[in-house]
Design an enzyme around this catalytic site. Structure first.
Site, PDB file in Angstrom:
ATOM      1  N   GLU A 167       8.315   5.564   9.142  1.00  5.87           N
ATOM      2  CA  GLU A 167       8.953   4.254   8.825  1.00  5.87           C
ATOM      3  C   GLU A 167       9.636   3.696   9.857  1.00  5.87           C
ATOM      4  O   GLU A 167      10.534   4.518  10.338  1.00  5.87           O
ATOM      5  CB  GLU A 167       9.354   4.235   7.414  1.00  5.87           C
ATOM      6  CG  GLU A 167       8.241   4.804   6.225  1.00  5.87           C
ATOM      7  CD  GLU A 167       8.867   4.724   5.024  1.00  5.87           C
ATOM      8  OE1 GLU A 167       8.022   4.424   4.050  1.00  5.87           O
ATOM      9  OE2 GLU A 167      10.130   4.949   4.875  1.00  5.87           O
TER      10      GLU A 167
ATOM     11  N   THR B 180      14.551  16.020  -6.408  1.00  2.25           N
ATOM     12  CA  THR B 180      13.605  17.107  -5.942  1.00  2.25           C
ATOM     13  C   THR B 180      12.527  16.348  -5.098  1.00  2.25           C
ATOM     14  O   THR B 180      12.627  14.989  -4.803  1.00  2.25           O
ATOM     15  CB  THR B 180      12.977  17.449  -7.287  1.00  2.25           C
ATOM     16  OG1 THR B 180      12.223  16.477  -7.884  1.00  2.25           O
ATOM     17  CG2 THR B 180      13.845  18.118  -8.196  1.00  2.25           C
TER      18      THR B 180
ATOM     19  N   ASP C  61      10.880   8.174  -4.714  1.00  2.00           N
ATOM     20  CA  ASP C  61      11.086   7.347  -3.519  1.00  2.00           C
ATOM     21  C   ASP C  61       9.936   6.972  -2.860  1.00  2.00           C
ATOM     22  O   ASP C  61      10.080   6.466  -1.427  1.00  2.00           O
ATOM     23  CB  ASP C  61      12.308   7.840  -2.685  1.00  2.00           C
ATOM     24  CG  ASP C  61      11.927   9.132  -2.158  1.00  2.00           C
ATOM     25  OD1 ASP C  61      10.673   9.537  -1.999  1.00  2.00           O
ATOM     26  OD2 ASP C  61      12.669   9.611  -1.170  1.00  2.00           O
TER      27      ASP C  61
END
Lengths: 349, 349
Positions: free
Chosen positions: A65, A210, A236
């Site tokens: 990204e 995690t 996320d």
């Protein structure tokens, strides 16, 4: 030999080695505190930032990204990858580097490693949010998920929110043991727990961090008592969440940037119009944060380009006058800007 | 002191100085020829590339853009600015750098200056397109606009298309004189002209490469005779064009990527459904290029991310085993990837 390029042709570069030296020079808790303040200051001027969505290139094994933003004077972007399978090959799941540039000339003014810096800025942003949302006087934090980000989170909450106890749990007991070892002697009481349930006992703040790229349920509804603040870091990206949906329904949800969080955050489990509050509005006092002792507050953090921008700007300020950077000859700078070819030719002699 | 990082933690970096040394080592015409072949090879596999639009951050004085692409194995992006007013301040209008990364791990594998490399790849792409579109046996090229890109264009057309005469014109006679000086002794007959009209006399190829960010008319309809090939470089952003609309209406128009060219190229002057041909389809033989001696062909070039990708990949190949790069400690690489904090701590000792 050609004339040496002007100072504009050189871009300060902060390597991993220099970033580590910089952090040790100022002290990690001090750097976390400065980062939290820098990010908070940029959240105050949230509205003037250019909020371009991140540009993702997906493959079957991960994502690369670019996350750009600008405040009109300075432009910044971060390159970051996410490859969960990398760990098995001895590589980092996430690596990153970032650039700042001068909007007026378009010339880059900083290149920096951001793998370490992202860990620091994520922890600092979490603790900064908790400063506005967690119950007053919170002292104990459950830290669920004891991977690469965990120590940074614990130290940020100590330095910025006054946490004195961390209750660690990971499905891998070795991860918990390593996190505990790394935190030893830093003024935190560290409790190693054998379950998530045990970790959340008595904790006023619950941080989940995690790494699996799948819908997971790290926290179930019965584990979350009234009045806690949840700092959800691990959910996320699309398909990656950590909290049971019922927890979300009981919580007041705070996010960085709704268009991004609705795709990447815990709230991807909810209806697209489920009410959420933008953190910057809490910080500027436009909207209330925590309004009662029994309220569950949830910071559904996915990481936003402005936080990286803040971190890079702080680094640029901190390296000034130090030896924690080198200069890269990255920008062609002919004596006559219309004569790029002449510069090339003169280099031959 | 910490254990030195693994080779994955180091990213080869090609500075401006090393790029110049690399170009001189192989010879500029040879590098242009290799670039044209590399770009042509990537146009053959055009369909498998990820064609993300460039991500632009505009200000009142310029633009900063990120141009990413990927072929599924390698990811690349270019940072590039465009600030026309920079020249007046002694700075480059365009500066650029680029990165390649491994799609499988997300780790960067090359960082390179791209101000020089962009000039080279633009010229190589122009000549590669002309190889397919210009009239057979073309020997003479008009070069209108004699700024930073002009010598590269002239040498690319010599090396790749067999041009032996260039006819230079610029509204600034000093620019023409400088271009002529720079090209002296390179096997090209160089004619300095006092008007665009004079420059195009007898030229089978017309290259336009001027820099102003405004609708300009560098070529009027009467200047363009039948059978020529026009290589239009300077019209490359909204509001910036060089050719009179009537020329476009008489021409067969070839473009890199229609969604981008319709916004940025000469064809922004035409209806959004005006027929154009994609260059990659000519290269692969799916569509005819030039079909008659009297046809006017126009390559409406705006620069596309795949051309930068090709250029970076060639550089990565050319530097192998040479001294034309240095290694940057840009990627944090802990012994245990889950233990970023431990790496930081060990660096303290």
């Amino acid at each position: 030999m050609s004339k040496p390029p002007s100072s504009r042709a050189y871009v300060p570069f902060v390597s991993v080695e220099n970033m580590m030296a910089l952090i040790h020079h100022f002290g990690i808790e001090q750097v976390l505190t400065l980062l939290a303040d820098e990010i908070e200051a940029d959240f105050w001027r949230w509205e003037l930032f250019d909020k371009t969505p991140r540009v993702a290139s997906h493959s079957s094994v991960g994502v690369i990204e670019l996350m750009p933003t600008s405040d009109g004077e300075t432009y910044g972007f971060k390159y970051v990858n996410g490859h969960p399978k990398n760990t098995r090959e001895g590589l980092q799941t996430v690596t990153a580097f970032g650039v700042l540039a001068d909007v007026d000339s378009g010339y880059p003014i900083l290149l920096s490693e951001m793998t370490l810096l992202t860990a620091l800025r994520t922890a600092a942003a979490s603790a900064m949010a908790a400063r506005h949302l967690a119950p007053k006087g919170a002292r104990s934090m459950a830290m669920i998920g004891n991977g690469a980000q965990s120590e940074f989170q614990c130290l940020a909450f100590k330095a910025i929110c006054g946490i004195d106890t961390v209750r660690l749990f990971d499905i891998d007991p070795e991860a918990t043991a390593r996190c505990a070892r790394n935190l030893a002697g830093r003024g935190l009481e560290v409790v190693q727990c054998r379950s998530g349930q045990e970790a959340v006992e008595g904790a006023e703040i619950i941080t989940t961090c995690t790494a699996d790229k799948q819908y997971a349920t790290i926290l179930t509804d019965n584990m979350v008592g009234s009045g806690v603040h949840i700092n959800a870091i691990g959910g996320d990206c699309p398909g990656k969440t950590e909290l049971h949906r019922d927890i979300l329904l009981r919580s007041s949800i705070f996010v960085e940037y709704p268009p991004q969080t609705r795709i990447e955050g815990e709230i991807q489990q909810l209806e697209p119009d489920h009410p959420v509050t933008e953190l910057w509005q809490v910080i500027t006092g436009q909207v209330a944060g925590r309004t009662s002792e029994r309220q569950i507050t949830l910071f559904d953090s996915v990481g936003f380009a402005i936080e990286d921008f803040s971190a890079l700007r702080l680094v640029l300020r901190l390296i000034e006058g130090t030896e924690f950077y080198t200069e890269l000859d990255m920008i062609a700078d002919p004596d006559d800007p219309r004569d790029l070819f002449g510069m090339l030719e003169r280099a031959k002699r």
